[in-house]
Design a protein around this motif. Structure first.
Motif, PDB file in Angstrom:
ATOM      1  N   CYS A  91     -25.451  -2.885  -3.800  1.00  0.00           N
ATOM      2  CA  CYS A  91     -26.217  -3.501  -4.868  1.00  0.00           C
ATOM      3  C   CYS A  91     -25.254  -3.875  -5.976  1.00  0.00           C
ATOM      4  O   CYS A  91     -24.353  -3.118  -6.301  1.00  0.00           O
ATOM      5  N   HIS A  99     -25.961  -1.048 -11.067  1.00  0.00           N
ATOM      6  CA  HIS A  99     -25.713   0.389 -10.950  1.00  0.00           C
ATOM      7  C   HIS A  99     -26.650   1.155 -11.870  1.00  0.00           C
ATOM      8  O   HIS A  99     -26.241   1.658 -12.913  1.00  0.00           O
ATOM      9  N   CYS A 100     -27.929   1.198 -11.486  1.00  0.00           N
ATOM     10  CA  CYS A 100     -28.909   1.810 -12.379  1.00  0.00           C
ATOM     11  C   CYS A 100     -28.884   3.329 -12.262  1.00  0.00           C
ATOM     12  O   CYS A 100     -28.873   3.851 -11.154  1.00  0.00           O
ATOM     13  N   ASN A 148     -32.029   5.503  -4.541  1.00  0.00           N
ATOM     14  CA  ASN A 148     -31.255   5.567  -3.309  1.00  0.00           C
ATOM     15  C   ASN A 148     -30.496   6.893  -3.226  1.00  0.00           C
ATOM     16  O   ASN A 148     -30.248   7.527  -4.230  1.00  0.00           O
ATOM     17  N   GLN A 205     -34.537  -4.334 -15.845  1.00  0.00           N
ATOM     18  CA  GLN A 205     -34.171  -3.036 -16.384  1.00  0.00           C
ATOM     19  C   GLN A 205     -34.702  -2.868 -17.807  1.00  0.00           C
ATOM     20  O   GLN A 205     -34.861  -1.764 -18.284  1.00  0.00           O
TER      21      GLN A 205
END
Ligand code: SF4
Ligand code: SF4
Lengths: 95, 373
Positions: free
Chosen positions: B23, B26-27, B32, B120
């Motif tokens: 992805c 980078h939350c 995940n 976000q």
């Protein structure tokens, strides 16, 4: 004729583009699919939606259904009630 | 015998195909797994095509393509085309990064039904800070316009955390401006990465209530007009758990990038061996696999659930939450006030008032040391 049928019968319903209407063999019924969801339809709702094509008015739809199911009682009222519900649920809108 | 009883579960109506863990964002709340797999282990195109056919034959109807970022798979259009020909309702769950007009058009052509775009936050600074990537907000706005232009139904997803929940008015205003059809205002689920960051992310009860009140007020003046707002609260402040994905292995099937088949997308954290689609059919997995049958129904329930009259409602709650909070996946979800471990929830809330570690971003570089702790 009551108020509901007066205001609806000339209208032309079409399926809201958010919904997809199809037969599901595994469920043995018609369903409405929308983002991440599904509604199973009963046989009468399915018969009504099968008549919706964005051109027919509600009274055309009632006539078509009466030809197909001549013995159905109170069919007109059921169809109006269905469209009221379907609009509230945003399944259909009017052309 | 439970095996006989479970021999014919209903079909996996919902298939979530996690195509890749890669992805561009980078939350810190990413659900995940913390030990991200490598791209070499990802299923190839033929495996995915077979998975789609087999799941559809069993009656699967909703299909989500997600990740990571599913757009990073070059065969996405091929998979969408196949799924659409099979009669799936196809959902693309994306951050929008990398969604060019060319691709939006190609996906439309392939039969994609819907795009869910995740944000976000409602402004560039906060959004790019949370996703840890610059200019991503601008790109998302462009993508939202394209999604509408190509007449896809559009769901906007905002992940609410302690950091952004106070800006809910801005979030709703942005949703109207972008003309979303549905808007999910979801507080993070605390799995995977998000669990590491739980103390930072969990909004205070007062914040949640204020936000919910604002959403209700907004809805009241909308008079049924779009967007349709869906507010999802975390269950940390509840006294009854949510049914895990509508009941373990009743409705949902997740296939992870490396081919693991799971009854829920976070189940991989559990000490159970899950089957892999590379060497087992979907039918065998869904109907016969030990892990899928393990928590099916109510026979396995611990006390106090076993004798509880609400057991058909929540099946004892979430297995992952029970495991993460109590260390035992067989226990009652501690969200339930009848659980002997319920005080853990109050403890978690208390910890969030004074977080003990730094916020950790989802990043393959940091993922290694953390898994070794
Ligand atoms: S939560 Fe953020 S980092 Fe995780 S997959 Fe989604 S967009 Fe990517
Ligand atoms: S005791 Fe178990 S079954 Fe009863 S409400 Fe709590 S979690 Fe649900």
């Amino acid at each position: 004729m009551n108020e509901l049928s007066d205001s609806l019968s000339g209208k032309v319903p079409k399926l809201n583009r958010l919904f997809k209407f199809q037969f599901e063999p595994a469920q043995d019924c018609y369903v409405l699919l929308f983002p991440e969801g599904m509604v199973k339809l009963n046989p009468s709702a399915s018969e009504i939606l099968l008549q919706v094509n964005g051109e027919r008015t509600i009274s055309d739809i009632i006539d078509a259904l009466l030809t197909k199911f001549p013995d159905a009682e109170g069919l007109g009222e059921d169809v109006f009630a269905f469209f009221e519900h379907a609009e509230e649920k945003r399944w259909i809108n009017y052309v | 015998m439970s095996e006989a009883k479970h021999s014919q579960p209903g079909p996996p109506l919902w298939l979530l195909a996690e195509l890749t863990y890669e992805c561009p964002l980078h939350c810190p709340y990413c659900s995940n797994p913390v030990n991200l797999g490598s791209r070499e282990q990802e299923c190839d195109t033929d495996t995915w095509l077979r998975v789609l056919s087999e799941a559809r034959a069993m009656g699967a109807v909703q299909l989500g393509f997600s990740g990571g970022e599913p757009l990073l798979r070059k065969d996405l259009e091929v998979l969408v085309k196949h799924a659409s020909d099979l009669g799936f309702y196809t959902n693309l769950i994306t951050s929008g990064i990398g969604l060019t007009e060319k691709r939006i058009a190609a996906l439309r052509e392939a039969g994609l039904d819907h795009i869910q775009l995740s944000f976000q936050a409602a402004n560039a600074d906060a959004n790019d800070l949370i996703g840890n990537k610059r200019h991503s907000f601008e790109q998302k706005l462009k993508v939202a316009k394209l999604v509408k232009q190509y007449e896809y139904p559009m769901v906007l997803n905002f992940c609410l955390t302690a950091q952004n929940i106070d800006q809910i008015d801005d979030v709703m205003a942005l949703s109207c401006e972008l003309d979303g059809d549905y808007v999910e205002l979801a507080t993070v689920q605390y799995y995977g990465w998000a669990y590491l960051n739980r103390d930072h992310l969990l909004p205070a009860k007062a914040q949640l209530e204020a936000a919910e009140a604002k959403v209700n007020a907004f809805r009241a003046q909308q008079q049924g007009k779009s967007p349709h707002f869906i507010f999802v609260t975390p269950d940390y402040y509840e006294d009854r758990p949510k049914a895990c994905m509508n009941g373990w292995a009743t409705t949902f099937l997740t296939v992870t990038p490396d081919g693991s088949a799971l009854p829920c997308h976070s189940a991989k954290i559990l000490p159970l061996t899950f089957p892999n689609v590379k060497n087992k059919s979907i039918k065998a997995i869904w109907r016969e696999d030990f892990s899928f049958n393990h928590f099916r129904g109510t026979d396995w329930l611990p006390s106090p659930c076993k004798t509880c009259d609400e057991k058909e409602k929540d099946f004892g709650g979430c297995r992952c939450q029970a495991y993460m909070l109590t260390g035992d996946m067989y226990k009652t979800d501690p969200v339930c006030s009848k659980s002997p471990d319920h005080s853990l929830m109050a403890q978690a809330v208390k910890n969030s008032e004074s977080p003990s570690r730094e916020l950790v971003y989802r990043d393959p570089k940091v993922s290694i040391p953390i898994t070794e702790i």
